[in-house]
Design a protein around this motif. Structure first.
Motif, short mmCIF file in Angstrom:
data_model
loop_
_atom_site.label_atom_id
_atom_site.label_comp_id
_atom_site.label_asym_id
_atom_site.label_seq_id
_atom_site.Cartn_x
_atom_site.Cartn_y
_atom_site.Cartn_z
N UNK A 170 -6.81 15.67 -13.29
CA UNK A 170 -6.63 15.25 -14.68
C UNK A 170 -6.54 13.74 -14.78
N UNK A 171 -5.79 13.14 -13.87
CA UNK A 171 -5.50 11.72 -13.93
C UNK A 171 -5.30 11.20 -12.52
N UNK A 172 -5.62 9.93 -12.32
CA UNK A 172 -5.46 9.29 -11.01
C UNK A 172 -4.32 8.28 -11.06
N UNK A 173 -3.51 8.26 -10.01
CA UNK A 173 -2.42 7.30 -9.89
C UNK A 173 -2.53 6.63 -8.53
N UNK A 174 -2.39 5.31 -8.52
CA UNK A 174 -2.36 4.61 -7.24
C UNK A 174 -1.63 3.29 -7.40
N UNK A 175 -1.09 2.80 -6.31
CA UNK A 175 -0.40 1.51 -6.33
C UNK A 175 -1.38 0.41 -6.71
N UNK A 176 -2.60 0.50 -6.22
CA UNK A 176 -3.63 -0.50 -6.53
C UNK A 176 -3.87 -0.59 -8.03
N UNK A 177 -3.95 0.55 -8.71
CA UNK A 177 -4.16 0.55 -10.16
C UNK A 177 -2.97 -0.06 -10.90
N UNK A 178 -1.77 0.26 -10.45
CA UNK A 178 -0.56 -0.28 -11.08
C UNK A 178 -0.49 -1.78 -10.89
N UNK A 179 -0.73 -2.25 -9.68
CA UNK A 179 -0.71 -3.69 -9.41
C UNK A 179 -1.75 -4.42 -10.24
N UNK A 180 -2.94 -3.85 -10.38
CA UNK A 180 -4.00 -4.49 -11.17
C UNK A 180 -3.62 -4.56 -12.64
N UNK A 181 -2.98 -3.53 -13.16
CA UNK A 181 -2.59 -3.53 -14.56
C UNK A 181 -1.56 -4.62 -14.85
#
Length: 94
Positions: A75-86
């Motif tokens: 349904x959805x993807x979660x990753x540290x990389x995505x959070x850091x980029x945001x």
């Protein structure tokens, strides 16, 4: 884009060849051999559910040595990389 995780059971002697054959299928982005209840895990990205419905039974399941598949649609993807980029958005201008 639809992402699916396909858990694959394969005959032990076919795992390397089956993994490479699955990796060569269009729509399959990665294949991992692993220990545990399954032998291979394939990550799949397709445009439509119909593409997934064709890819798994029509291609992955037909690879020699594949005994069984179990498909999980994300349904959805979660990753540290995505959070850091945001959180870094706009910082390069500061």
């Amino acid at each position: 884009m639809i992402t699916a995780i396909v858990l694959i059971q394969a005959a032990a002697e076919t795992i390397p060849d089956a993994a490479q054959a699955i990796a060569d299928i269009e729509g399959v982005t990665e294949v991992y051999s692993c220990a545990g209840d399954v032998d291979l895990i394939a990550l799949v990205k397709v445009a439509r559910h119909e593409d997934l419905a064709d890819l798994v039974p029509g291609h992955i399941s037909k690879v020699p040595g594949v005994l069984n598949t179990d498909t999980h649609i994300s349904f959805r993807s979660y990753s540290k990389r995505d959070t850091d980029a945001a959180f870094a958005i706009g910082l390069e201008d500061a």
